[in-house]
Design a protein around this motif. Structure first.
Motif, PDB file in Angstrom:
ATOM      1  N   SER A 166     -32.511 -36.496 -64.293  1.00 46.13           N
ATOM      2  CA  SER A 166     -33.813 -36.356 -63.646  1.00 46.13           C
ATOM      3  C   SER A 166     -34.638 -37.634 -63.720  1.00 46.13           C
ATOM      4  O   SER A 166     -35.659 -37.756 -63.038  1.00 46.13           O
ATOM      5  CB  SER A 166     -34.598 -35.204 -64.283  1.00 46.13           C
ATOM      6  OG  SER A 166     -34.805 -35.448 -65.666  1.00 46.13           O
ATOM      7  N   SER A 167     -34.197 -38.598 -64.510  1.00 43.07           N
ATOM      8  CA  SER A 167     -34.948 -39.845 -64.652  1.00 43.07           C
ATOM      9  C   SER A 167     -35.063 -40.602 -63.339  1.00 43.07           C
ATOM     10  O   SER A 167     -35.980 -41.419 -63.175  1.00 43.07           O
ATOM     11  CB  SER A 167     -34.286 -40.749 -65.702  1.00 43.07           C
ATOM     12  OG  SER A 167     -32.960 -41.070 -65.322  1.00 43.07           O
ATOM     13  N   ILE A 168     -34.168 -40.341 -62.388  1.00 45.72           N
ATOM     14  CA  ILE A 168     -34.262 -41.066 -61.120  1.00 45.72           C
ATOM     15  C   ILE A 168     -35.513 -40.669 -60.338  1.00 45.72           C
ATOM     16  O   ILE A 168     -35.858 -41.331 -59.347  1.00 45.72           O
ATOM     17  CB  ILE A 168     -33.003 -40.868 -60.248  1.00 45.72           C
ATOM     18  CG1 ILE A 168     -32.821 -39.400 -59.858  1.00 45.72           C
ATOM     19  CG2 ILE A 168     -31.771 -41.389 -60.952  1.00 45.72           C
ATOM     20  CD1 ILE A 168     -31.683 -39.187 -58.876  1.00 45.72           C
ATOM     21  N   LEU A 169     -36.209 -39.620 -60.770  1.00 41.35           N
ATOM     22  CA  LEU A 169     -37.485 -39.265 -60.152  1.00 41.35           C
ATOM     23  C   LEU A 169     -38.510 -40.388 -60.279  1.00 41.35           C
ATOM     24  O   LEU A 169     -39.471 -40.451 -59.503  1.00 41.35           O
ATOM     25  CB  LEU A 169     -38.055 -37.989 -60.787  1.00 41.35           C
ATOM     26  CG  LEU A 169     -37.616 -36.656 -60.185  1.00 41.35           C
ATOM     27  CD1 LEU A 169     -38.140 -35.509 -61.024  1.00 41.35           C
ATOM     28  CD2 LEU A 169     -38.095 -36.540 -58.752  1.00 41.35           C
ATOM     29  N   ASN A 170     -38.322 -41.268 -61.251  1.00 40.38           N
ATOM     30  CA  ASN A 170     -39.242 -42.388 -61.440  1.00 40.38           C
ATOM     31  C   ASN A 170     -39.072 -43.470 -60.385  1.00 40.38           C
ATOM     32  O   ASN A 170     -39.890 -44.394 -60.318  1.00 40.38           O
ATOM     33  CB  ASN A 170     -39.046 -42.999 -62.834  1.00 40.38           C
ATOM     34  CG  ASN A 170     -39.431 -42.037 -63.942  1.00 40.38           C
ATOM     35  OD1 ASN A 170     -40.322 -41.212 -63.781  1.00 40.38           O
ATOM     36  ND2 ASN A 170     -38.748 -42.130 -65.070  1.00 40.38           N
ATOM     37  N   LEU A 171     -38.027 -43.371 -59.581  1.00 43.03           N
ATOM     38  CA  LEU A 171     -37.772 -44.380 -58.550  1.00 43.03           C
ATOM     39  C   LEU A 171     -38.512 -43.962 -57.285  1.00 43.03           C
ATOM     40  O   LEU A 171     -37.987 -43.256 -56.429  1.00 43.03           O
ATOM     41  CB  LEU A 171     -36.273 -44.512 -58.313  1.00 43.03           C
ATOM     42  CG  LEU A 171     -35.443 -44.825 -59.566  1.00 43.03           C
ATOM     43  CD1 LEU A 171     -33.948 -44.854 -59.233  1.00 43.03           C
ATOM     44  CD2 LEU A 171     -35.877 -46.142 -60.199  1.00 43.03           C
ATOM     45  N   LYS A 172     -39.743 -44.399 -57.158  1.00 48.79           N
ATOM     46  CA  LYS A 172     -40.658 -43.913 -56.125  1.00 48.79           C
ATOM     47  C   LYS A 172     -40.406 -44.492 -54.738  1.00 48.79           C
ATOM     48  O   LYS A 172     -41.015 -44.034 -53.766  1.00 48.79           O
ATOM     49  CB  LYS A 172     -42.100 -44.224 -56.539  1.00 48.79           C
ATOM     50  CG  LYS A 172     -42.514 -43.651 -57.889  1.00 48.79           C
ATOM     51  CD  LYS A 172     -42.415 -42.140 -57.919  1.00 48.79           C
ATOM     52  CE  LYS A 172     -42.921 -41.584 -59.244  1.00 48.79           C
ATOM     53  NZ  LYS A 172     -42.788 -40.099 -59.315  1.00 48.79           N
ATOM     54  N   SER A 173     -39.533 -45.497 -54.641  1.00 41.75           N
ATOM     55  CA  SER A 173     -39.277 -46.128 -53.341  1.00 41.75           C
ATOM     56  C   SER A 173     -37.827 -45.976 -52.898  1.00 41.75           C
ATOM     57  O   SER A 173     -37.379 -46.681 -51.997  1.00 41.75           O
ATOM     58  CB  SER A 173     -39.632 -47.623 -53.415  1.00 41.75           C
ATOM     59  OG  SER A 173     -40.985 -47.815 -53.768  1.00 41.75           O
TER      60      SER A 173
ATOM     61  N   PHE B 181     -34.789 -31.247 -58.065  1.00 43.08           N
ATOM     62  CA  PHE B 181     -35.753 -32.350 -58.130  1.00 43.08           C
ATOM     63  C   PHE B 181     -35.474 -33.440 -57.097  1.00 43.08           C
ATOM     64  O   PHE B 181     -36.354 -34.258 -56.810  1.00 43.08           O
ATOM     65  CB  PHE B 181     -35.816 -32.946 -59.537  1.00 43.08           C
ATOM     66  CG  PHE B 181     -34.560 -33.613 -60.033  1.00 43.08           C
ATOM     67  CD1 PHE B 181     -34.117 -34.835 -59.531  1.00 43.08           C
ATOM     68  CD2 PHE B 181     -33.807 -33.017 -61.047  1.00 43.08           C
ATOM     69  CE1 PHE B 181     -32.970 -35.439 -60.008  1.00 43.08           C
ATOM     70  CE2 PHE B 181     -32.656 -33.617 -61.519  1.00 43.08           C
ATOM     71  CZ  PHE B 181     -32.235 -34.833 -60.997  1.00 43.08           C
ATOM     72  N   LEU B 182     -34.276 -33.455 -56.507  1.00 48.18           N
ATOM     73  CA  LEU B 182     -34.000 -34.455 -55.476  1.00 48.18           C
ATOM     74  C   LEU B 182     -34.966 -34.314 -54.299  1.00 48.18           C
ATOM     75  O   LEU B 182     -35.277 -35.301 -53.619  1.00 48.18           O
ATOM     76  CB  LEU B 182     -32.563 -34.328 -54.985  1.00 48.18           C
ATOM     77  CG  LEU B 182     -31.458 -34.768 -55.949  1.00 48.18           C
ATOM     78  CD1 LEU B 182     -30.092 -34.567 -55.305  1.00 48.18           C
ATOM     79  CD2 LEU B 182     -31.625 -36.220 -56.361  1.00 48.18           C
ATOM     80  N   SER B 183     -35.439 -33.096 -54.055  1.00 48.36           N
ATOM     81  CA  SER B 183     -36.353 -32.878 -52.936  1.00 48.36           C
ATOM     82  C   SER B 183     -37.711 -33.537 -53.159  1.00 48.36           C
ATOM     83  O   SER B 183     -38.510 -33.649 -52.232  1.00 48.36           O
ATOM     84  CB  SER B 183     -36.557 -31.377 -52.709  1.00 48.36           C
ATOM     85  OG  SER B 183     -37.194 -30.778 -53.827  1.00 48.36           O
ATOM     86  N   GLN B 184     -37.979 -33.989 -54.389  1.00 45.87           N
ATOM     87  CA  GLN B 184     -39.239 -34.669 -54.690  1.00 45.87           C
ATOM     88  C   GLN B 184     -39.177 -36.162 -54.391  1.00 45.87           C
ATOM     89  O   GLN B 184     -40.210 -36.834 -54.379  1.00 45.87           O
ATOM     90  CB  GLN B 184     -39.605 -34.457 -56.162  1.00 45.87           C
ATOM     91  CG  GLN B 184     -39.793 -33.001 -56.547  1.00 45.87           C
ATOM     92  CD  GLN B 184     -40.096 -32.847 -58.033  1.00 45.87           C
ATOM     93  OE1 GLN B 184     -40.909 -33.582 -58.601  1.00 45.87           O
ATOM     94  NE2 GLN B 184     -39.437 -31.893 -58.674  1.00 45.87           N
ATOM     95  N   ILE B 185     -37.971 -36.687 -54.138  1.00 45.37           N
ATOM     96  CA  ILE B 185     -37.839 -38.105 -53.792  1.00 45.37           C
ATOM     97  C   ILE B 185     -37.973 -38.196 -52.277  1.00 45.37           C
ATOM     98  O   ILE B 185     -36.996 -38.374 -51.544  1.00 45.37           O
ATOM     99  CB  ILE B 185     -36.502 -38.680 -54.286  1.00 45.37           C
ATOM    100  CG1 ILE B 185     -36.264 -38.318 -55.762  1.00 45.37           C
ATOM    101  CG2 ILE B 185     -36.483 -40.195 -54.131  1.00 45.37           C
ATOM    102  CD1 ILE B 185     -34.917 -38.773 -56.292  1.00 45.37           C
TER     103      ILE B 185
END
Length: 341
Positions: free
Chosen positions: A118-125, A143-147
């Motif tokens: 889930s840490s990839i959520l921090n990649l905002k771009s 959580f992928l839907s949040q990127i």
């Protein structure tokens, strides 16, 4: 010192001073270098990353790393390949989250196990997420839907199971989705009206079941793979003369059934595989008019009638075999076929 020598020395010094800012600007940002070295450590310092040395510029000399040298001078792409497939299994490194300017993140042919972190959520771009040919398991995380910046999502050739989450509909910028060669099951969610710029869909070689959602008929993709699943019913909405489709593969679903004679085809079509289903009707003349068609397979269906002339140059007899009553080149001619009954 001679005046000309002094002039030359001053001139050379000016050139060095002018060059210094550009040279400095190309150097790896310290925070990015620290994050990359942590990733290397988390991967047990694989030989594939031997170029990642603290004394060298990660933007110029580190394999699989790309930086924006013109503006931010930060790492924007990390695409790791063949990272120790024969090594001891490891979780995917959560330390990738410390590269905030990443727009492309790729892992391929790696001995990763466990879930997608889930840490990839921090990649905002993040624009492209590609994790392929690993041992990652579990479900496709919600959580992928949040990127929401994602345009390309490729999770093919893994061990992912469960259903395709309907929450992916929130990825309004999504252009390409590849979930092929996993263990996904259940129905395909009816989410495809959410992607106005969709160009490629691959869900083949899973255990997906049920009917093809109607919204899938509204997408105009170049490549469409739904083969080797357990899909059933009508798939005619996937075709159309106004579409730009190059490849359609619906093979080996066994229970897809529709009248092929009523289908119109993209003039861009190159590859069509409908084998091993319950498709009926005749092969329409319009298919022979598709100039770029190079591969065709309609075997093991319930098709009948004369094969349009011209298709024998595209496919051999085996591509038309095991149908109800197809005839004509490259199969026996139709008069001979009728005499057999």
């Amino acid at each position: 010192m001679h005046s000309s020598t002094i002039f030359q020395t001053c001139f050379l010094l000016q050139l060095v001073l002018i060059a210094l800012p550009a040279s400095t600007a190309q150097r790896c940002h310290p925070e990015d270098q620290k994050a990359l070295l942590q990733i290397k450590k988390d991967l047990n310092n694989p030989s594939a990353l031997s170029s990642w040395q603290p004394t060298t510029d990660c933007c110029r000399h580190w394999k699989w790393v790309s930086c924006d040298r013109a503006k931010t001078h930060r790492v924007y792409s990390l695409s790791l390949r063949d990272i120790g497939m024969n090594s001891h299994p490891l979780p995917m490194p959560a330390s990738v989250s410390a590269l905030p300017y990443l727009t492309i993140l790729g892992f391929g042919a790696a001995n990763f196990t466990g879930p997608i972190p889930s840490s990839i959520l921090n990649l905002k771009s993040l624009h492209t997420l590609q994790i392929t040919s690993t041992l990652l398991s579990g479900t496709i995380p919600e959580f992928l839907s949040q990127i929401t910046t994602l345009a390309v999502l490729d999770l093919s050739f893994n061990q992912l199971s469960g259903e395709i989450p309907a929450s992916l509909s929130r990825l309004s910028h999504l252009e390409s989705l590849n979930l092929g060669f996993n263990k996904l099951s259940g129905p395909i969610p009816d989410i495809f009206n959410s992607f106005p710029n969709f160009t490629s869909l691959s869900l083949g070689s899973n255990q997906l079941s049920g009917k093809i959602p109607k919204s899938m008929g509204n997408i105009n993709v170049t490549d469409l793979y739904l083969d080797n699943n357990k899909l059933e019913g009508d798939a005619s909405m996937l075709f159309g003369s106004q579409k730009d489709t190059w490849t359609i593969n619906l093979a080996n679903n066994k229970r897809l059934a529709f009248d092929l004679g009523k289908v119109e085809f993209s003039y861009e079509l190159q590859i069509l595989n409908l084998s091993r289903n319950e498709i009926y009707g005749n092969i329409p003349e319009g298919l022979a008019a598709v100039r770029d068609l190079i591969s065709l397979d309609v075997s093991y269906n319930n098709l009948c009638g004369k094969i349009p002339s011209g298709l024998s140059s595209v496919a051999s007899a085996s591509a038309f075999a095991h149908n109800k009553c197809l005839c004509g080149s490259p199969l026996p001619n139709c008069s001979r076929r009728r005499s057999l009954f």
